[in-house]
Scaffold this motif. Sequence first.
Motif, PDB file in Angstrom:
ATOM      1  N   GLU A 149       9.372  -9.103   0.273  1.00  0.00           N
ATOM      2  CA  GLU A 149       7.987  -9.580   0.344  1.00  0.00           C
ATOM      3  C   GLU A 149       7.911 -11.094   0.194  1.00  0.00           C
ATOM      4  O   GLU A 149       7.064 -11.742   0.814  1.00  0.00           O
ATOM      5  CB  GLU A 149       7.133  -8.886  -0.718  1.00  0.00           C
ATOM      6  N   SER A 179       1.204  -6.920  -2.343  1.00  0.00           N
ATOM      7  CA  SER A 179       2.187  -6.315  -1.435  1.00  0.00           C
ATOM      8  C   SER A 179       3.355  -5.722  -2.213  1.00  0.00           C
ATOM      9  O   SER A 179       3.885  -4.666  -1.854  1.00  0.00           O
ATOM     10  CB  SER A 179       2.691  -7.363  -0.427  1.00  0.00           C
ATOM     11  N   ARG A 183       4.028  -1.501  -2.557  1.00  0.00           N
ATOM     12  CA  ARG A 183       5.287  -0.879  -2.155  1.00  0.00           C
ATOM     13  C   ARG A 183       5.997  -0.214  -3.332  1.00  0.00           C
ATOM     14  O   ARG A 183       6.461   0.918  -3.242  1.00  0.00           O
ATOM     15  CB  ARG A 183       6.204  -1.923  -1.504  1.00  0.00           C
ATOM     16  N   GLN A 188       3.446   2.141  -0.261  1.00  0.00           N
ATOM     17  CA  GLN A 188       2.754   1.779   0.971  1.00  0.00           C
ATOM     18  C   GLN A 188       2.873   0.287   1.244  1.00  0.00           C
ATOM     19  O   GLN A 188       3.028  -0.518   0.318  1.00  0.00           O
ATOM     20  CB  GLN A 188       1.263   2.113   0.867  1.00  0.00           C
ATOM     21  N   SER A 189       2.759  -0.079   2.512  1.00  0.00           N
ATOM     22  CA  SER A 189       2.655  -1.482   2.875  1.00  0.00           C
ATOM     23  C   SER A 189       1.214  -1.935   2.652  1.00  0.00           C
ATOM     24  O   SER A 189       0.279  -1.345   3.200  1.00  0.00           O
ATOM     25  CB  SER A 189       3.036  -1.702   4.341  1.00  0.00           C
ATOM     26  N   GLU A 192      -0.444  -2.937   5.904  1.00  0.00           N
ATOM     27  CA  GLU A 192      -0.711  -1.872   6.869  1.00  0.00           C
ATOM     28  C   GLU A 192      -1.567  -0.753   6.293  1.00  0.00           C
ATOM     29  O   GLU A 192      -1.955   0.174   7.015  1.00  0.00           O
ATOM     30  CB  GLU A 192       0.619  -1.282   7.357  1.00  0.00           C
TER      31      GLU A 192
END
Length: 506
Positions: A149, A179, A183, A188-189, A192
């Motif tokens: 990241e 971020s 994760r 999860q992103s 996204e």
Amino acid sequence: MEISLLCVFLITFVSLIFVGKKIKRSKWNLPPSPPTLPVIGNLHQVGELPHKSLQRLAERTGHVMLIHLGFVPITVISSREAAEEVLKTHDLDCCSRPKLVGSRLISRGFKDIGFSPYGEEWKERRKFMVREFFCLKKVQSFRYIREEECNFLVKKLSESAVDRSPVDLSKTLFWLTASIVFRVAFGQSFYESKFIDKEKVDELLFEAETAQASFTCSDFFPIAGLGWLVDWLSGQHKRLNDVFFKLDALFQHLIDDHLNPERSKDHEDIIDIMLDVMYKQGKDDSLKQDHEDIIDHIKGFLTNIFIAGIDTGAITMIWAMTELVKNPKLMKKVQDEIRDRLGNNKEKITEEDIDKVPYLNLVIKETFRLHPAVPLLLPRETMAHIKVQGYDIPPKKRILVNAYAIGRDPKLWRNPEDFNPDRFIDSHVDYRGQHFELLPFGSGRRICPGIAMGMATVELGLLNLLYFFDWKLPDGMTHKDIDVEEAGNLTVVKKVPLKLVPVRVH
């Protein structure tokens, strides 16, 4: 303080009806108090930035000070010695939490770790969270996520550097910590995710923290439902429920996604672990839990991770970059050390590089001292009678430790208003809760369990920003134009977003 004049008048009128008896002189040797007004006490003296208001009051009244917010007495601690007595000497007797309206709602009836009262349930929850998420082995296992990241951050900033356009570094750093948390904890992103508006993640965090830390009439005027009525009239009740439903929707989406058997994952995150453990407990007759109760516990945990995991790390990096930009000589000093020790040809920074740049650690310590992300440690409640600096604090009374005031105490720090990392050269003072002049994570049983996780993000994030980029001010600004005005309640961030121009150098 968001209480309308109408609400204040209503409180005063009804309270005077209920309060007709003379108050007997206390048998306790209570701490000194600043002058109060009838009924509201010192509420009028606690402004938008309570840590600063209480610091000023303590300077006139004493470093162990008793204030009255409505009908509720609160002891405010503003010295290292008093903080050590509260957080170490009497830790076991005052490590519970008061049951406040906002924290009760956001924590789903105290099913979290941060705001739960002390007891066996709290101890089991904390032990579980440390074992499954915050232990050193787990933190190290997520190293690759932090590095990836941060690499993505460098890539995006490098694109902005091409045309020398300013970037909102405040929002950028919130996205970095979000971020990583998304994760690591949620699988999860962040970029996204369909479940959160990334443009407004900092706003949601601010709303959630305000809900947890806001002064509600229900908390300070517990008179036969009067406080609830005033909260409803002032709109406080609606604001609390609005942020509760926003958080609830986010966490429910995350949980539903994890319950999808077709979901792909690259590691077992905290939601996977909690679902597995809690459903196993739910099948055990001795630990019977219904589905709704299991989900409430998971959401309580997620609330702590979401708020504390994203906000405090971003805030620390924002303040560190703000102070370095304001002090060009310090910026050059820390960048020279970083670039000399790491060389000029690194394509990526790894966490192994952090130990090679000791001055960066001093910069972070000084940021913690001058700008603690949580300037007033989360409130404590005594479970027994204690004495602090010779003053009595009876059972079931609230205590606030003003880490901000201690970090700027001229008896402890030379030129305390100056940002000077050199003060920590050859200093034994650390931030892990053993030195009570520096308390960014608290201390004792209630110390933040995520220190290792948070520090790994802050150190790696700052190291990438300072190695790969020089930082210029937007046209027309000088370093003297950078302000340090604060905003917030539970946590305190730079009020005006930090906007800088990145210049790629490596």
